[in-house]
Design a protein around this motif. Structure first.
Motif, PDB file in Angstrom:
ATOM      1  N   GLU A 105      69.802  79.153 108.015  1.00 20.55           N
ATOM      2  CA  GLU A 105      70.705  78.814 109.124  1.00 20.55           C
ATOM      3  C   GLU A 105      70.789  79.921 110.166  1.00 20.55           C
ATOM      4  N   GLY A 106      70.803  81.165 109.724  1.00 19.39           N
ATOM      5  CA  GLY A 106      71.013  82.278 110.648  1.00 19.39           C
ATOM      6  C   GLY A 106      69.753  82.743 111.336  1.00 19.39           C
ATOM      7  N   THR A 107      69.922  83.701 112.215  1.00 21.90           N
ATOM      8  CA  THR A 107      68.807  84.294 112.943  1.00 21.90           C
ATOM      9  C   THR A 107      67.922  85.080 111.983  1.00 21.90           C
ATOM     10  N   MET A 108      66.615  84.933 112.123  1.00 21.69           N
ATOM     11  CA  MET A 108      65.667  85.677 111.296  1.00 21.69           C
ATOM     12  C   MET A 108      65.711  87.150 111.703  1.00 21.69           C
ATOM     13  N   PRO A 109      65.832  88.054 110.743  1.00 22.80           N
ATOM     14  CA  PRO A 109      65.818  89.480 111.082  1.00 22.80           C
ATOM     15  C   PRO A 109      64.534  89.853 111.826  1.00 22.80           C
ATOM     16  N   ASP A 119      58.191  80.040 103.736  1.00 18.42           N
ATOM     17  CA  ASP A 119      59.456  79.542 103.194  1.00 18.42           C
ATOM     18  C   ASP A 119      60.255  78.823 104.269  1.00 18.42           C
ATOM     19  N   PRO A 120      61.074  77.839 103.860  1.00 20.35           N
ATOM     20  CA  PRO A 120      61.928  77.164 104.844  1.00 20.35           C
ATOM     21  C   PRO A 120      62.859  78.158 105.521  1.00 20.35           C
ATOM     22  N   PRO A 127      62.017  68.204 111.229  1.00 15.08           N
ATOM     23  CA  PRO A 127      61.760  67.872 109.822  1.00 15.08           C
ATOM     24  C   PRO A 127      60.886  68.919 109.130  1.00 15.08           C
ATOM     25  N   TRP A 128      61.519  69.836 108.400  1.00 16.49           N
ATOM     26  CA  TRP A 128      60.799  70.941 107.770  1.00 16.49           C
ATOM     27  C   TRP A 128      59.673  70.456 106.864  1.00 16.49           C
ATOM     28  N   ASP A 129      59.927  69.426 106.060  1.00 17.38           N
ATOM     29  CA  ASP A 129      58.901  68.939 105.129  1.00 17.38           C
ATOM     30  C   ASP A 129      57.651  68.470 105.876  1.00 17.38           C
ATOM     31  N   VAL A 147      58.763  79.303 112.110  1.00 14.09           N
ATOM     32  CA  VAL A 147      59.992  78.668 112.600  1.00 14.09           C
ATOM     33  C   VAL A 147      61.098  79.642 112.238  1.00 14.09           C
ATOM     34  N   THR A 148      61.791  80.188 113.231  1.00 12.68           N
ATOM     35  CA  THR A 148      62.686  81.312 112.990  1.00 12.68           C
ATOM     36  C   THR A 148      64.041  80.955 112.399  1.00 12.68           C
TER      37      THR A 148
END
Length: 79
Positions: free
Chosen positions: A32-36, A28-29, A16-18, A8-9
């Motif tokens: 907020e920002g864009t994943m590099p 890892d969760p 619901p992440w959990d 999940v980027t």
């Protein structure tokens, strides 16, 4: 068969992440920002599914990085 790996980027409203982390190997969760890009490609390796946004480039390089385990790529674009 063990739990599948997903990527999940970024943190997404209403996702619901959990619940995802309980059902899949999700790492890892997301933040907020864009994943590099480099992290996206590294996390895609061996993933079965990718949940991304329009800000994430899904191209041949990403598909090659994911490899044959990739089953689905889903785009989260509208809330």
């Amino acid at each position: 068969m063990g739990r599948r790996t997903i990527v999940v980027t970024r943190r997404l409203p209403g996702v619901p992440w959990d619940d995802l982390a309980a059902r899949f190997r999700a790492g890892d969760p997301p933040t907020e920002g864009t994943m590099p890009r480099e992290k996206f490609l590294a996390r895609a390796r061996g993933a079965s599914g990718i949940l991304c946004t329009l800000a994430d480039r899904v191209d041949a390089e990403m598909m090659d990085a994911a490899g044959p385990s990739l089953v689905v790529v889903s785009n989260f674009a509208v809330v």
